[in-house]
Design a protein around this motif. Sequence first.
Motif, PDB file in Angstrom:
ATOM      1  N   ALA A  10       0.833  -1.195   0.000  1.00 31.48           N
ATOM      2  CA  ALA A  10       0.000   0.000   0.000  1.00 31.48           C
ATOM      3  C   ALA A  10       0.871   1.250   0.000  1.00 31.48           C
ATOM      4  O   ALA A  10       0.638   2.200  -0.773  1.00 31.48           O
ATOM      5  CB  ALA A  10      -0.915  -0.020   1.219  1.00 31.48           C
ATOM      6  N   VAL A  11       1.919   1.261   0.840  1.00 35.51           N
ATOM      7  CA  VAL A  11       2.802   2.428   0.914  1.00 35.51           C
ATOM      8  C   VAL A  11       3.519   2.648  -0.413  1.00 35.51           C
ATOM      9  O   VAL A  11       3.626   3.774  -0.905  1.00 35.51           O
ATOM     10  CB  VAL A  11       3.815   2.250   2.070  1.00 35.51           C
ATOM     11  CG1 VAL A  11       4.902   3.306   2.001  1.00 35.51           C
ATOM     12  CG2 VAL A  11       3.091   2.309   3.405  1.00 35.51           C
ATOM     13  N   ILE A  12       4.001   1.563  -1.012  1.00 34.52           N
ATOM     14  CA  ILE A  12       4.732   1.672  -2.286  1.00 34.52           C
ATOM     15  C   ILE A  12       3.853   2.315  -3.352  1.00 34.52           C
ATOM     16  O   ILE A  12       4.238   3.280  -4.022  1.00 34.52           O
ATOM     17  CB  ILE A  12       5.193   0.276  -2.757  1.00 34.52           C
ATOM     18  CG1 ILE A  12       6.339  -0.193  -1.885  1.00 34.52           C
ATOM     19  CG2 ILE A  12       5.612   0.304  -4.221  1.00 34.52           C
ATOM     20  CD1 ILE A  12       6.684  -1.639  -2.057  1.00 34.52           C
ATOM     21  N   LEU A  13       2.633   1.806  -3.462  1.00 31.43           N
ATOM     22  CA  LEU A  13       1.719   2.336  -4.468  1.00 31.43           C
ATOM     23  C   LEU A  13       1.399   3.801  -4.184  1.00 31.43           C
ATOM     24  O   LEU A  13       1.439   4.645  -5.085  1.00 31.43           O
ATOM     25  CB  LEU A  13       0.444   1.481  -4.477  1.00 31.43           C
ATOM     26  CG  LEU A  13      -0.409   1.618  -5.717  1.00 31.43           C
ATOM     27  CD1 LEU A  13       0.394   1.234  -6.954  1.00 31.43           C
ATOM     28  CD2 LEU A  13      -1.650   0.741  -5.600  1.00 31.43           C
ATOM     29  N   ALA A  14       1.139   4.117  -2.909  1.00 33.50           N
ATOM     30  CA  ALA A  14       0.769   5.489  -2.547  1.00 33.50           C
ATOM     31  C   ALA A  14       1.918   6.446  -2.826  1.00 33.50           C
ATOM     32  O   ALA A  14       1.731   7.493  -3.467  1.00 33.50           O
ATOM     33  CB  ALA A  14       0.365   5.540  -1.074  1.00 33.50           C
ATOM     34  N   VAL A  15       3.130   6.100  -2.370  1.00 27.38           N
ATOM     35  CA  VAL A  15       4.276   6.991  -2.567  1.00 27.38           C
ATOM     36  C   VAL A  15       4.526   7.195  -4.064  1.00 27.38           C
ATOM     37  O   VAL A  15       4.738   8.325  -4.528  1.00 27.38           O
ATOM     38  CB  VAL A  15       5.536   6.424  -1.867  1.00 27.38           C
ATOM     39  CG1 VAL A  15       6.771   7.221  -2.256  1.00 27.38           C
ATOM     40  CG2 VAL A  15       5.356   6.436  -0.371  1.00 27.38           C
ATOM     41  N   ALA A  16       4.488   6.107  -4.831  1.00 25.94           N
ATOM     42  CA  ALA A  16       4.743   6.214  -6.265  1.00 25.94           C
ATOM     43  C   ALA A  16       3.704   7.110  -6.930  1.00 25.94           C
ATOM     44  O   ALA A  16       4.049   7.980  -7.737  1.00 25.94           O
ATOM     45  CB  ALA A  16       4.748   4.825  -6.901  1.00 25.94           C
ATOM     46  N   LEU A  17       2.433   6.918  -6.581  1.00 27.26           N
ATOM     47  CA  LEU A  17       1.384   7.716  -7.225  1.00 27.26           C
ATOM     48  C   LEU A  17       1.518   9.189  -6.863  1.00 27.26           C
ATOM     49  O   LEU A  17       1.397  10.063  -7.715  1.00 27.26           O
ATOM     50  CB  LEU A  17       0.006   7.180  -6.839  1.00 27.26           C
ATOM     51  CG  LEU A  17      -0.349   5.820  -7.474  1.00 27.26           C
ATOM     52  CD1 LEU A  17      -1.713   5.345  -7.009  1.00 27.26           C
ATOM     53  CD2 LEU A  17      -0.302   5.897  -8.994  1.00 27.26           C
ATOM     54  N   VAL A  18       1.804   9.482  -5.571  1.00 25.35           N
ATOM     55  CA  VAL A  18       1.959  10.883  -5.149  1.00 25.35           C
ATOM     56  C   VAL A  18       3.113  11.533  -5.904  1.00 25.35           C
ATOM     57  O   VAL A  18       2.984  12.640  -6.452  1.00 25.35           O
ATOM     58  CB  VAL A  18       2.187  10.957  -3.616  1.00 25.35           C
ATOM     59  CG1 VAL A  18       2.685  12.340  -3.215  1.00 25.35           C
ATOM     60  CG2 VAL A  18       0.899  10.617  -2.876  1.00 25.35           C
ATOM     61  N   LEU A  19       4.246  10.832  -5.992  1.00 25.02           N
ATOM     62  CA  LEU A  19       5.409  11.403  -6.678  1.00 25.02           C
ATOM     63  C   LEU A  19       5.121  11.626  -8.161  1.00 25.02           C
ATOM     64  O   LEU A  19       5.486  12.659  -8.726  1.00 25.02           O
ATOM     65  CB  LEU A  19       6.616  10.478  -6.514  1.00 25.02           C
ATOM     66  CG  LEU A  19       7.261  10.463  -5.127  1.00 25.02           C
ATOM     67  CD1 LEU A  19       8.346   9.402  -5.053  1.00 25.02           C
ATOM     68  CD2 LEU A  19       7.837  11.833  -4.781  1.00 25.02           C
ATOM     69  N   MET A  20       4.448  10.677  -8.770  1.00 27.66           N
ATOM     70  CA  MET A  20       4.186  10.811 -10.201  1.00 27.66           C
ATOM     71  C   MET A  20       3.189  11.935 -10.484  1.00 27.66           C
ATOM     72  O   MET A  20       3.344  12.692 -11.439  1.00 27.66           O
ATOM     73  CB  MET A  20       3.697   9.470 -10.770  1.00 27.66           C
ATOM     74  CG  MET A  20       4.836   8.462 -10.828  1.00 27.66           C
ATOM     75  SD  MET A  20       4.432   6.958 -11.704  1.00 27.66           S
ATOM     76  CE  MET A  20       3.516   6.094 -10.495  1.00 27.66           C
ATOM     77  N   LEU A  21       2.188  12.047  -9.599  1.00 26.01           N
ATOM     78  CA  LEU A  21       1.211  13.128  -9.752  1.00 26.01           C
ATOM     79  C   LEU A  21       1.900  14.480  -9.602  1.00 26.01           C
ATOM     80  O   LEU A  21       1.692  15.409 -10.394  1.00 26.01           O
ATOM     81  CB  LEU A  21       0.111  12.955  -8.700  1.00 26.01           C
ATOM     82  CG  LEU A  21      -1.139  13.778  -8.946  1.00 26.01           C
ATOM     83  CD1 LEU A  21      -1.864  13.259 -10.182  1.00 26.01           C
ATOM     84  CD2 LEU A  21      -2.066  13.730  -7.736  1.00 26.01           C
ATOM     85  N   ALA A  22       2.770  14.583  -8.591  1.00 28.63           N
ATOM     86  CA  ALA A  22       3.489  15.838  -8.350  1.00 28.63           C
ATOM     87  C   ALA A  22       4.345  16.183  -9.556  1.00 28.63           C
ATOM     88  O   ALA A  22       4.381  17.341 -10.012  1.00 28.63           O
ATOM     89  CB  ALA A  22       4.361  15.699  -7.101  1.00 28.63           C
ATOM     90  N   LEU A  23       5.007  15.206 -10.130  1.00 29.40           N
ATOM     91  CA  LEU A  23       5.863  15.462 -11.280  1.00 29.40           C
ATOM     92  C   LEU A  23       5.028  15.930 -12.478  1.00 29.40           C
ATOM     93  O   LEU A  23       5.396  16.877 -13.174  1.00 29.40           O
ATOM     94  CB  LEU A  23       6.637  14.192 -11.645  1.00 29.40           C
ATOM     95  CG  LEU A  23       7.546  14.365 -12.856  1.00 29.40           C
ATOM     96  CD1 LEU A  23       8.753  15.204 -12.488  1.00 29.40           C
ATOM     97  CD2 LEU A  23       7.980  13.034 -13.422  1.00 29.40           C
ATOM     98  N   ASP A  24       3.907  15.258 -12.662  1.00 27.27           N
ATOM     99  CA  ASP A  24       3.042  15.612 -13.784  1.00 27.27           C
ATOM    100  C   ASP A  24       2.572  17.066 -13.656  1.00 27.27           C
ATOM    101  O   ASP A  24       2.593  17.826 -14.621  1.00 27.27           O
ATOM    102  CB  ASP A  24       1.845  14.653 -13.814  1.00 27.27           C
ATOM    103  CG  ASP A  24       1.208  14.635 -15.193  1.00 27.27           C
ATOM    104  OD1 ASP A  24       1.918  14.272 -16.153  1.00 27.27           O
ATOM    105  OD2 ASP A  24       0.027  15.012 -15.311  1.00 27.27           O
ATOM    106  N   LEU A  25       2.163  17.441 -12.443  1.00 28.61           N
ATOM    107  CA  LEU A  25       1.731  18.816 -12.224  1.00 28.61           C
ATOM    108  C   LEU A  25       2.884  19.780 -12.467  1.00 28.61           C
ATOM    109  O   LEU A  25       2.735  20.817 -13.105  1.00 28.61           O
ATOM    110  CB  LEU A  25       1.207  18.976 -10.791  1.00 28.61           C
ATOM    111  CG  LEU A  25      -0.144  18.324 -10.514  1.00 28.61           C
ATOM    112  CD1 LEU A  25      -0.508  18.454  -9.043  1.00 28.61           C
ATOM    113  CD2 LEU A  25      -1.230  18.971 -11.388  1.00 28.61           C
ATOM    114  N   PHE A  26       4.071  19.404 -11.947  1.00 28.00           N
ATOM    115  CA  PHE A  26       5.233  20.282 -12.083  1.00 28.00           C
ATOM    116  C   PHE A  26       5.566  20.519 -13.545  1.00 28.00           C
ATOM    117  O   PHE A  26       5.757  21.653 -13.979  1.00 28.00           O
ATOM    118  CB  PHE A  26       6.428  19.645 -11.357  1.00 28.00           C
ATOM    119  CG  PHE A  26       7.712  20.390 -11.553  1.00 28.00           C
ATOM    120  CD1 PHE A  26       7.999  21.519 -10.792  1.00 28.00           C
ATOM    121  CD2 PHE A  26       8.643  19.970 -12.500  1.00 28.00           C
ATOM    122  CE1 PHE A  26       9.175  22.211 -10.980  1.00 28.00           C
ATOM    123  CE2 PHE A  26       9.824  20.665 -12.697  1.00 28.00           C
ATOM    124  CZ  PHE A  26      10.092  21.791 -11.933  1.00 28.00           C
TER     125      PHE A  26
END
Lengths: 382, 294
Positions: free
Chosen positions: B144-160
Amino acid sequence: MRSSRMPWIVVALGLVLALGWVLPALAAEIAIGLNVELTGSIPQVGQSSLNGARLAVDEINQAGGVKVGNQRYTIRLLVEDNEDKAQSAVAVAQKLYFQNGVLAMIGPNASRNAVPAADVAESAHAPMITPWSTNPNATKGKQWVFRACFTDDFQGQVVASFARQHFKAQRAAVLYDVASEYNKGIAEVFRQSFTRLGGQVVAFETYTTGDKDFLSQLTKIRAARPDILFLPNYYSEVPLQVQQARQIGLNVPIIGSDSWGFAGLLELGGSDMEGLMYTTHYAPDIATPTAQTFIKRYQERYGSLPDDVAALTYDAFGLLVTALEKAGKPDRQAVRDALASIERYDGVTGTMQFAGSGDPIKSAVVIQIKNGQFKYFTTATP
Amino acid sequence: MAFYIAQQIVNALQLGSVYALIALGYSMVYGVLRLINFAHGDIFMVGAFLGFFAAAVLRWPFVATLLFSMVATAALGVTIERLAYRPLRDAPRVSAVITALGIGLFLEHFTLATVGAQPRQIPRMIPMHFYTLPGDIGFSSTQAVILAVALVLMLALDLFVNRTLMGMAMRAISWDIRHLPLMGVPVNRVISLTFAIGSALAAAGGILVGLAYPIIDPYMGILVGWKAFVAAVVGGIGSIRGAMLGGYILAATEVLVAAFLPSTYRDFVAFSLLLLLLVFKPTGLMGRVWAQKV
């Protein structure tokens, strides 16, 4: 002229004959060669082997030597370093057999040295016993070569029968490294033996050296509902496999092979490894009196616990002495025949029997991981 | 059967998150410099070892370990770009690729020489819990943590990349690096930032691998690096969303092949399918066609 020489020749011949009778009675020595890896990449193996050999030879000689026929012989040990190189192992074997005329040779230990040295033993028509080489090729198709340890093939059978008997396993699963000869060999023998013993191998899954994710294979294994999981893999990968198996709820017993037997397994695996078992050659805390005595003497003399190489070398000498006594004469052919027909030898590393081939039928030990330590659990046979 | 497929999809999400994070670094660097940074897998490995240092030696908690490793690895990425790639920016591209291979070997053997060859264990940073969904599908707190961290980072990058000025500069460099300075874009700073972000994401991948597969060694970056590179190419190298998609697709293919065929066929079938895909869509799933004006 001719006739006047005759008496001298007769006298000289008589002297030689007399010496031939008297000298052995005085010297009464049998030379045994030791061909070990004292330098090179595995010097600790050579050193342990030498320690085991010296302990064995000194014990034999202090007890008055070996009784062969009506004569007692002491053993003279000729130690040669094979530098852990195949060509040196061959050169050492040639030197020992042809130049020093040893009756038999113990060693080499690593299969990469033992396999080529075995060819020299064959051509010299002289016995060789390797303490530690588990590769089937060391003895395969050979008349003169024996080993004190079991083979990789044998171990697969032992694990299979242990799984059937101790765990009453009906359905077994295997996960192994398809890119490694050792893992693959044991896995395949396990599958054949387990099936032959009436069980069913419901999953036979592979991975490749270096993989870290085993979840898809383990999920597949779980779906096959096994009673036991066999992991004949190296100590650096086994903890990951065990942990991932537990993670997806595969809560069956897990067993392994002698590649588990390194301290690294305990460090990397931690509490996940608690209670698991694997088969190997020998356990330092083994319960038999023979082993206890050996360990005590070894510790007194060298100040450390003997490892499996030391124990197996000690047993190689024990086998040779048994064969000499049985042969009744210090003759290469007689010793070979006696070795090949040893019906029971109780060694430090278990009971051994030779039935035709150079590979002993012997027991393996099962080690259980208890309180973060390797502990002797039981002795297992195929 | 449905359970079995669902469980395998959970496994694929875990593996795919790691591939995706690393594939992003390949894709971003390729996007701005047209350079396949073959050292990226080893930067990921260094990230994992820095995480090992923080978690096992300093005994830091998960979030601190993650941030420390990301920041330190970002600095490493920027340094590598400054010392090894920037002097070669106008050299033939093959020189830069060879340098990248050299940097990768350097990182592997530096780690080997300083830390040693024996595998290390990253301590468990997240308490292990197992959750069971209806239908007996199990997943763990780490997954669960792996998926959550990966999704948060990818979303942040996409926004950036899509919503900020710096992100716009990055996209602009990927279009035309030669004339961009004329527009007042600080090219070197943008490139440094790209390396920093790419390396930090690789480090995050390394920490997540440390959570999922806690035994690390100096050669762990090679295999994962290749696979992430393939994921980036499949997704369309240069495309951020493509890299994410490629990571999950590669993981899903691998896991499903292993699930339904003998597992020995896993890499063979997975990579054959990917090659086939590239035959029909050479620029990858989300790649764009590079037209050159003559």
